[in-house]
Scaffold this active site. Structure first.
Site, PDB file in Angstrom:
ATOM      1  N   ASN A  33       0.827  -1.212   0.000  1.00  0.00           N
ATOM      2  CA  ASN A  33       0.000   0.000   0.000  1.00  0.00           C
ATOM      3  C   ASN A  33       0.862   1.263   0.000  1.00  0.00           C
ATOM      4  O   ASN A  33       0.339   2.365   0.121  1.00  0.00           O
ATOM      5  CB  ASN A  33      -0.979   0.014   1.192  1.00  0.00           C
ATOM      6  CG  ASN A  33      -0.267   0.121   2.530  1.00  0.00           C
ATOM      7  OD1 ASN A  33       0.959   0.113   2.593  1.00  0.00           O
ATOM      8  ND2 ASN A  33      -1.043   0.218   3.603  1.00  0.00           N
ATOM      9  N   ASP A  63      -3.890  -3.225   0.678  1.00  0.00           N
ATOM     10  CA  ASP A  63      -3.553  -3.351   2.094  1.00  0.00           C
ATOM     11  C   ASP A  63      -3.605  -4.820   2.509  1.00  0.00           C
ATOM     12  O   ASP A  63      -4.578  -5.519   2.199  1.00  0.00           O
ATOM     13  CB  ASP A  63      -4.563  -2.523   2.916  1.00  0.00           C
ATOM     14  CG  ASP A  63      -4.067  -2.289   4.330  1.00  0.00           C
ATOM     15  OD1 ASP A  63      -3.761  -3.268   5.037  1.00  0.00           O
ATOM     16  OD2 ASP A  63      -3.985  -1.109   4.714  1.00  0.00           O
ATOM     17  N   LYS A  91       7.569  -1.062  11.643  1.00  0.00           N
ATOM     18  CA  LYS A  91       8.817  -1.519  12.265  1.00  0.00           C
ATOM     19  C   LYS A  91       9.464  -0.526  13.224  1.00  0.00           C
ATOM     20  O   LYS A  91      10.606  -0.724  13.609  1.00  0.00           O
ATOM     21  CB  LYS A  91       9.827  -1.870  11.169  1.00  0.00           C
ATOM     22  CG  LYS A  91      10.160  -0.690  10.260  1.00  0.00           C
ATOM     23  CD  LYS A  91      11.316  -0.997   9.316  1.00  0.00           C
ATOM     24  CE  LYS A  91      11.603   0.197   8.426  1.00  0.00           C
ATOM     25  NZ  LYS A  91      12.762   0.004   7.559  1.00  0.00           N
ATOM     26  N   TYR A 155       6.087  -3.531  19.276  1.00  0.00           N
ATOM     27  CA  TYR A 155       6.607  -4.000  17.984  1.00  0.00           C
ATOM     28  C   TYR A 155       7.038  -5.459  18.084  1.00  0.00           C
ATOM     29  O   TYR A 155       6.586  -6.324  17.315  1.00  0.00           O
ATOM     30  CB  TYR A 155       7.774  -3.115  17.522  1.00  0.00           C
ATOM     31  CG  TYR A 155       8.526  -3.679  16.344  1.00  0.00           C
ATOM     32  CD1 TYR A 155       7.874  -3.927  15.138  1.00  0.00           C
ATOM     33  CD2 TYR A 155       9.878  -3.981  16.443  1.00  0.00           C
ATOM     34  CE1 TYR A 155       8.574  -4.463  14.053  1.00  0.00           C
ATOM     35  CE2 TYR A 155      10.572  -4.510  15.375  1.00  0.00           C
ATOM     36  CZ  TYR A 155       9.923  -4.752  14.183  1.00  0.00           C
ATOM     37  OH  TYR A 155      10.614  -5.295  13.117  1.00  0.00           O
TER      38      TYR A 155
HETATM   39  P1  NAD Z   1       9.795  -1.090   5.039  1.00  0.00           P
HETATM   40  O1  NAD Z   1       8.912  -0.195   5.810  1.00  0.00           O
HETATM   41  O2  NAD Z   1      10.797  -0.485   4.136  1.00  0.00           O
HETATM   42  O3  NAD Z   1       8.925  -2.118   4.191  1.00  0.00           O
HETATM   43  C1  NAD Z   1       7.637  -2.536   4.601  1.00  0.00           C
HETATM   44  C2  NAD Z   1       6.731  -2.461   3.386  1.00  0.00           C
HETATM   45  O4  NAD Z   1       5.414  -2.862   3.776  1.00  0.00           O
HETATM   46  C3  NAD Z   1       6.634  -1.045   2.823  1.00  0.00           C
HETATM   47  O5  NAD Z   1       6.766  -1.086   1.422  1.00  0.00           O
HETATM   48  C4  NAD Z   1       5.236  -0.587   3.245  1.00  0.00           C
HETATM   49  O6  NAD Z   1       4.678   0.350   2.331  1.00  0.00           O
HETATM   50  C5  NAD Z   1       4.499  -1.914   3.259  1.00  0.00           C
HETATM   51  N1  NAD Z   1       3.324  -1.906   4.131  1.00  0.00           N
HETATM   52  C6  NAD Z   1       3.225  -1.411   5.389  1.00  0.00           C
HETATM   53  N2  NAD Z   1       1.984  -1.588   5.859  1.00  0.00           N
HETATM   54  C7  NAD Z   1       1.277  -2.220   4.888  1.00  0.00           C
HETATM   55  C8  NAD Z   1      -0.058  -2.678   4.774  1.00  0.00           C
HETATM   56  N3  NAD Z   1      -0.932  -2.528   5.786  1.00  0.00           N
HETATM   57  N4  NAD Z   1      -0.442  -3.280   3.627  1.00  0.00           N
HETATM   58  C9  NAD Z   1       0.435  -3.436   2.610  1.00  0.00           C
HETATM   59  N5  NAD Z   1       1.705  -3.013   2.650  1.00  0.00           N
HETATM   60  C10 NAD Z   1       2.131  -2.416   3.788  1.00  0.00           C
HETATM   61  O7  NAD Z   1      10.516  -2.056   6.097  1.00  0.00           O
HETATM   62  P2  NAD Z   1      11.690  -3.103   5.878  1.00  0.00           P
HETATM   63  O8  NAD Z   1      12.879  -2.588   6.597  1.00  0.00           O
HETATM   64  O9  NAD Z   1      11.792  -3.499   4.455  1.00  0.00           O
HETATM   65  O10 NAD Z   1      11.120  -4.311   6.741  1.00  0.00           O
HETATM   66  C11 NAD Z   1      10.359  -5.362   6.158  1.00  0.00           C
HETATM   67  C12 NAD Z   1       9.860  -6.259   7.268  1.00  0.00           C
HETATM   68  O11 NAD Z   1      10.969  -6.729   8.045  1.00  0.00           O
HETATM   69  C13 NAD Z   1       8.906  -5.552   8.246  1.00  0.00           C
HETATM   70  O12 NAD Z   1       7.870  -6.455   8.593  1.00  0.00           O
HETATM   71  C14 NAD Z   1       9.792  -5.276   9.445  1.00  0.00           C
HETATM   72  O13 NAD Z   1       9.074  -5.256  10.638  1.00  0.00           O
HETATM   73  C15 NAD Z   1      10.758  -6.457   9.404  1.00  0.00           C
HETATM   74  N6  NAD Z   1      12.061  -6.150  10.035  1.00  0.00           N
HETATM   75  C16 NAD Z   1      12.784  -5.067   9.626  1.00  0.00           C
HETATM   76  C17 NAD Z   1      13.997  -4.774  10.244  1.00  0.00           C
HETATM   77  C18 NAD Z   1      14.803  -3.560   9.859  1.00  0.00           C
HETATM   78  O14 NAD Z   1      15.656  -3.131  10.644  1.00  0.00           O
HETATM   79  N7  NAD Z   1      14.637  -2.990   8.680  1.00  0.00           N
HETATM   80  C19 NAD Z   1      14.484  -5.597  11.268  1.00  0.00           C
HETATM   81  C20 NAD Z   1      13.720  -6.713  11.640  1.00  0.00           C
HETATM   82  C21 NAD Z   1      12.506  -6.982  11.019  1.00  0.00           C
END
Ligand code: NAD
Ligand code: UDP
Length: 344
Positions: A33, A63, A91, A155
């Protein structure tokens, strides 16, 4: 080759993983989204991918909490979908403390809605984005997956609950599930065309440093130099985002080969924690740019240290992170330098 649904595929980790999965020949549907990302990331991924990739990447704006949006994704031209990588979620630890219901809604509610849609569409395989923060405030290292998980903020609580919900579906429905506990993903694709694009002033160390290097921010604030660590600053297990992306491809291959109920929970890290001051020094050396800093008191909620044991991932998947801290610094800077305003 498989048809896969990638939720949150336009995000930081998702975009790098799309590239690896396209180059491996898979057909992909991205459901996003764009709450925290830009559709331009998907265009950039196609720029970097092999020529035939455009026909194998299908976009659904929607979403992950919406059954209708999920049904559109599961019936996109790549159908039937045989596996899902579930990145979509929120996150930011501090945001989760301030707005816990948002985190329970998106991270757990989104995973539940996804699982229900998988049931409707006959899909039983999912790779889930979990986090090292499920270990709470540990004091024994390196962290192995069987160590206690007392998460200390919403979280981490929502991520652990989603892990447990998916594990229950392995028991009750015979699903194939991998929960991957990421440590600190940093860096970017070496081309500098895709990378991390935080909005506003970055919370995280790496994007903050690259913005200081670019002159957008004046100086780094080092949060605490009185931790019980090597030099007193906080230690984390930083992992290059391309290593992380490759781990997803290997995990999918592993799950796709399993015939019956499968549940794996794996740390994804290098096994080597680095302090804030070590990262600053590595960045300066890799890029020849000084990073001025000042030391401030500890940041509320920060733990002294996180460090993965990478051994389970090595045993189960035959995968280890191989890129160095120098590459994380160089590639992260290449992205920031050539995209001073991210995708905007
Ligand atoms: P990010 O925010 O860059 O990517 C998340 C993506 O999900 C984004 O493109 C966002 O637009 C999309 N999104 C959010 N809510 C949504 C919804 N309701 N419906 C559809 N799309 C939605 O984050 P990231 O760093 O790429 O992290 C990806 C995953 O890994 C996340 O679940 C995060 O919690 C997990 N994670 C990240 C880290 C970090 O440090 N980056 C560490 C551990 C875990
Ligand atoms: N950190 C820092 N200054 C910053 C951002 C982070 O000193 O501007 C420190 C933080 O205290 C922690 C480490 O860098 O020790 C990694 O923080 P980050 O927010 O990147 O990741 P976290 O592990 O907290 O999710």
């Amino acid at each position: 080759m498989a048809s896969l649904l990638i939720t949150g595929g336009a995000g930081f980790i998702g975009s790098h993983t799309l590239l690896v999965l396209l180059d491996a020949g898979h057909e992909l549907v991205v459901l996003d989204n764009f709450a925290n990302s830009s559709p331009i990331a998907l265009d950039r991924v196609l720029e970097l991918a092999s020529l035939d990739a455009a026909g194998r990447l299908h976009r659904v704006e929607g979403d992950v909490r919406s059954a209708a949006d999920l049904d559109r994704a599961f019936t996109a031209p790549a159908a039937p979908i045989t596996g899902v990588v579930h990145f979509a979620g929120r996150k930011a630890v501090r945001e989760s403390v301030e707005n816990p219901l948002l985190y329970w809604d998106v991270n757990l509610g989104g995973t539940r809605a996804l699982a229900e849609a998988m049931g409707r569409h006959g899909c039983d395989l999912v790779v889930f984005s979990s986090t090292a923060t499920v270990y709470g405030e540990p004091d024994v290292f390196p962290l192995t997956e069987s160590m206690p998980t007392p998460p200390v903020h919403p979280y981490a609580q929502t991520k652990l609950a989603a892990e447990q919900m998916l594990a229950a579906l392995v028991q009750s429905q015979g699903w194939r599930v991998a929960s991957l506990r990421y440590f600190n993903p940093v860096g970017a694709h070496p081309s500098g065309r895709i990378g991390e694009d935080p909005t506003g002033i970055p919370n995280n160390l790496f994007p903050y440093i690259t913005q200081v290097a670019a002159g957008r921010l004046e100086l780094l604030r080092v949060f605490g130099d009185d931790y019980p660590t090597r030099d007193g600053s906080g230690e984390r297990d930083y992992i290059h985002v391309m290593d992380l992306a490759e781990a997803h491809a290997v995990t999918l291959d592993h799950l796709l080969q399993q015939q019956g109920p499968t549940q794996i929970t794996l740390n994804l890290g290098t096994g080597e924690a680095r302090s804030v001051l070590e990262v600053v020094q590595a960045f300066e050396q890799a890029n020849g740019i000084p990073i001025p800093y000042e030391v401030l008191p500890r940041r509320a909620g920060d733990v002294p240290k996180l460090e993965a044991s990478p051994e389970s991932a090595a045993q189960v998947l035959g995968w280890r992170a191989r890129r160095t801290l120098e590459e994380m610094c160089r590639d992260g800077w290449a992205w920031q330098h050539s995209n001073p305003n991210g995708y905007r």
